[in-house]
Design a protein around this motif. Structure first.
Motif, PDB file in Angstrom:
ATOM      1  N   THR A 157      -5.673  -3.588   7.153  1.00  0.00           N
ATOM      2  CA  THR A 157      -6.281  -2.285   6.882  1.00  0.00           C
ATOM      3  C   THR A 157      -5.692  -1.779   5.575  1.00  0.00           C
ATOM      4  O   THR A 157      -4.485  -1.897   5.356  1.00  0.00           O
ATOM      5  CB  THR A 157      -5.897  -1.287   7.994  1.00  0.00           C
ATOM      6  N   TYR A 158      -6.504  -1.269   4.673  1.00  0.00           N
ATOM      7  CA  TYR A 158      -5.933  -0.689   3.466  1.00  0.00           C
ATOM      8  C   TYR A 158      -6.581   0.649   3.165  1.00  0.00           C
ATOM      9  O   TYR A 158      -7.578   1.017   3.790  1.00  0.00           O
ATOM     10  CB  TYR A 158      -5.984  -1.638   2.279  1.00  0.00           C
ATOM     11  N   ASN A 159      -5.983   1.361   2.251  1.00  0.00           N
ATOM     12  CA  ASN A 159      -6.443   2.734   2.052  1.00  0.00           C
ATOM     13  C   ASN A 159      -6.484   3.119   0.587  1.00  0.00           C
ATOM     14  O   ASN A 159      -5.987   2.400  -0.287  1.00  0.00           O
ATOM     15  CB  ASN A 159      -5.551   3.704   2.821  1.00  0.00           C
ATOM     16  N   SER A 189       0.829  -1.223   0.000  1.00  0.00           N
ATOM     17  CA  SER A 189       0.000   0.000   0.000  1.00  0.00           C
ATOM     18  C   SER A 189       0.861   1.271   0.000  1.00  0.00           C
ATOM     19  O   SER A 189       0.509   2.261  -0.619  1.00  0.00           O
ATOM     20  CB  SER A 189      -0.848   0.058   1.275  1.00  0.00           C
ATOM     21  N   GLN A 211     -11.613  -1.491   6.432  1.00  0.00           N
ATOM     22  CA  GLN A 211     -11.390  -2.772   7.111  1.00  0.00           C
ATOM     23  C   GLN A 211     -12.583  -3.665   6.831  1.00  0.00           C
ATOM     24  O   GLN A 211     -13.652  -3.179   6.469  1.00  0.00           O
ATOM     25  CB  GLN A 211     -11.238  -2.555   8.627  1.00  0.00           C
ATOM     26  N   ASN A 232      -9.704   4.920   4.762  1.00  0.00           N
ATOM     27  CA  ASN A 232      -9.202   3.618   5.211  1.00  0.00           C
ATOM     28  C   ASN A 232     -10.355   2.636   5.275  1.00  0.00           C
ATOM     29  O   ASN A 232     -11.484   3.019   5.599  1.00  0.00           O
ATOM     30  CB  ASN A 232      -8.593   3.719   6.613  1.00  0.00           C
ATOM     31  N   ASP A 261      -5.562   4.069  11.339  1.00  0.00           N
ATOM     32  CA  ASP A 261      -6.174   2.775  11.671  1.00  0.00           C
ATOM     33  C   ASP A 261      -5.194   1.605  11.726  1.00  0.00           C
ATOM     34  O   ASP A 261      -5.614   0.454  11.804  1.00  0.00           O
ATOM     35  CB  ASP A 261      -7.312   2.489  10.681  1.00  0.00           C
ATOM     36  N   TYR A 262      -3.882   1.905  11.667  1.00  0.00           N
ATOM     37  CA  TYR A 262      -2.906   0.825  11.865  1.00  0.00           C
ATOM     38  C   TYR A 262      -2.676   0.618  13.360  1.00  0.00           C
ATOM     39  O   TYR A 262      -2.513   1.587  14.099  1.00  0.00           O
ATOM     40  CB  TYR A 262      -1.568   1.175  11.196  1.00  0.00           C
ATOM     41  N   ILE A 280      -4.015   8.150   6.921  1.00  0.00           N
ATOM     42  CA  ILE A 280      -3.546   6.809   6.546  1.00  0.00           C
ATOM     43  C   ILE A 280      -3.036   6.039   7.767  1.00  0.00           C
ATOM     44  O   ILE A 280      -3.302   4.848   7.932  1.00  0.00           O
ATOM     45  CB  ILE A 280      -2.468   6.902   5.442  1.00  0.00           C
TER      46      ILE A 280
END
Lengths: 103, 426
Positions: B361-363, A36, B383, B381, A85-86, A82
């Motif tokens: 999680t990706y964006n 990503s 999920q 983002n 949410d990690y 970005i």
């Protein structure tokens, strides 16, 4: 006759499976997540025009920046959202993977 | 895997020996073989990425990419071409490296049919190809007969919503327009490819007109009552192009009753006639033709898929990614297709190797240019929540951002383009 073929091929087949298995493992979680980052930061995170490279950073730099973006302490245009949410564990995985990319 | 090994497996397979032995040894055929064959149809933002990342994640898997065009023009960046800020070459890419460096077999051909029972793809050129996994990334096609008197193939009103010759046509119309002329841009009702792109197009055309034909006007006849990044666009238009762009929502014009191509005119249900020297109707859209023909779309015109693998819920072993699929909260953008290509690649490799699917999680970010030095962005983002791709966070550029930040975002937009196209083609 069939049995003899099977027996003679068995070691070969085992080797074959072992080698194709090791070739076809699939990505690690870190590699999958980092794919990503490369969409903006370029192949091997080498940067693109004004988007900064990441591959020359240390693990601790990347980790601190990402946590700074996540908490809002470090200013940014889009990294704040970005990073949000990690999990901390995923940030560490990402930092270790990206820092290990060739400079 | 070398050819000798593959032949070896095929020979074994033919005798039935591999099957019987593999069960003894406790692994599945697909696991061992990696003779796994994947066919990817469509070489755009989803397809190139899926093909390339399957090869990266599993070098022993054979990947074939089918794409009719030898030169691919990207939609991202095409508004800059239309506004004469960039040449066509800026958005042109080829597939040479995907073959030479990643070992993908790239076939420049069209698909004539897919047989999901025998797992065979037949090409217009006559080729017949077997697959274990099939990925469709065919982008969009245009619905026919949606507006009386309008045909998306009529070059009088270029849509320029698939980049290439259409981009050139619209640019040339803008360049040859008189000062004082009107440009009409008509986006369809959502969902459509690249939600903020009609408004970026209006912005960059306004940039060209304000420098070259300042008495001209732009009217946006929208199929919606609001639009992506609206407050940011309106703020920027007031600042950079005061009085040049009029936006009319569908509740005010009522939709289109007819299009009169020879008069360059759109008639609305509210009874108004809008004339433009350049008329850019962006047609209503649905999944790419091959997906529709193969029965992969539902009544909505888009393809339902499982959210963690992008496998069709209608047909097994066929995955649909990019603009054609229904991806929960993910919009139809190049960046979303890129993410979907990677998720699908990882899921197919997981299936080949018998490993679990990773939940990450990706964006997705989408930049829009208001002028070459004024950029805005939106990032989201996602999920997996309750078996659905769910937007967990999103943000757009601040309305209060300073000039320096807008310039930075315009520069980042250029960097994003360079990186995402490298991800696809290099």
């Amino acid at each position: 006759m069939m049995n003899r073929i099977a027996i003679s091929i068995l070691p070969l087949l085992t080797m074959l499976i072992w080698s194709t298995n090791s070739m076809a493992q699939g990505p690690s979680r870190a590699e999958f997540m980092a794919s990503s980052c490369l969409v903006c930061h370029g192949q091997e995170a080498k940067g693109a025009l004004k988007i900064p490279p990441l591959n020359d950073l240390k693990v601790s730099d990347i980790k601190e920046s990402m946590i700074g973006f996540k908490t809002g302490e470090e200013r940014s245009t889009i990294m704040g959202i970005i990073a949000k949410d990690y999990s901390k564990e995923d940030i560490i995985l990402l930092a270790e993977y990206i820092a290990a990319l060739p400079d | 895997m070398t050819i000798e090994r593959r032949q070896f497996i095929q020979t074994l397979g033919a005798t039935g020996l591999l099957a019987s032995m593999s069960s003894t040894l406790g692994f599945s055929l697909s696991h061992a073989a990696s003779g796994a064959r994947v066919i990817v149809i469509g070489g755009g933002f989803g397809g190139t990425i899926c093909a390339k990342y399957i090869r990266k994640f599993s070098p022993s898997t054979a990947v074939t990419l089918i794409e009719p065009k030898k030169n691919y023009f990207t939609c991202p960046g095409s508004n800059s071409v239309i506004a004469n800020l960039r040449p066509m070459t800026h958005i042109s890419h080829n597939y040479n490296k995907l073959g030479a460096e990643y070992g993908i077999s790239v076939l420049h051909d069209k698909v004539s049919s897919i047989d999901s029972t025998t797992k065979i793809v037949t090409l217009k050129g006559g080729g017949i190809h077997n697959y274990d996994f099939l990925v469709l990334s065919p982008g969009i096609d245009f619905k026919s007969d949606t507006i009386e008197g309008y045909n998306p193939n009529d070059e009088t009103f270029p849509h320029a919503w698939k980049a290439g010759e259409q981009t050139r046509l619209l640019r040339d119309q803008i360049l040859s327009m008189d000062d004082g002329g009107t440009v009409i841009i008509a986006p369809p009702t959502r969902p459509f490819r690249a939600p903020p792109a009609p408004y970026e197009r209006a912005s960059l055309i306004a940039h060209y007109l304000s420098e070259n034909k300042p008495r001209s006007k732009i009217i946006i006849l929208d199929g919606n009552n609001d639009f992506s990044k609206q407050a940011l666009f309106i703020q920027a238009w007031k600042k950079l192009y005061p009085g040049m762009i009029d936006w009319v929502g569908i509740k005010d014009h009522g939709g289109f009753s007819a299009v009169h191509t020879p008069y360059r005119e759109i008639v609305t249900n509210s009874g108004n006639h809008f004339k433009g020297q350049v008329v850019n109707i962006i047609p209503p859209q649905e999944a790419g033709l091959i997906a529709i023909q193969s029965g992969l779309a539902d009544d909505s015109g888009w393809c339902p898929v499982k959210p963690d693998t992008f496998e069709s819920t209608i047909q097994k072993n066929i995955h649909v990614i990019g603009d054609s699929c229904q991806a929960g909260d993910m919009p139809k953008t190049g960046h979303a297709a890129n993410a979907e290509g990677k998720i699908c690649a990882a899921a197919i490799v997981a299936s080949i190797t018998g490993r679990p699917i990773m939940d990450i999680t990706y964006n997705m970010s989408i930049y829009s240019l208001i002028s070459p030095k004024y950029g805005i962005s939106m990032s989201e983002n996602y999920q997996m929540i309750d078996s659905r791709i769910t937007k967990v966070s999103s943000a757009s550029s601040s309305l209060k951002a300073k000039k320096k930040t807008r310039r930075k975002e315009a520069q980042y937009a250029a960097g994003w383009y360079k990186s995402i196209t490298s991800d696809m083609f290099k």
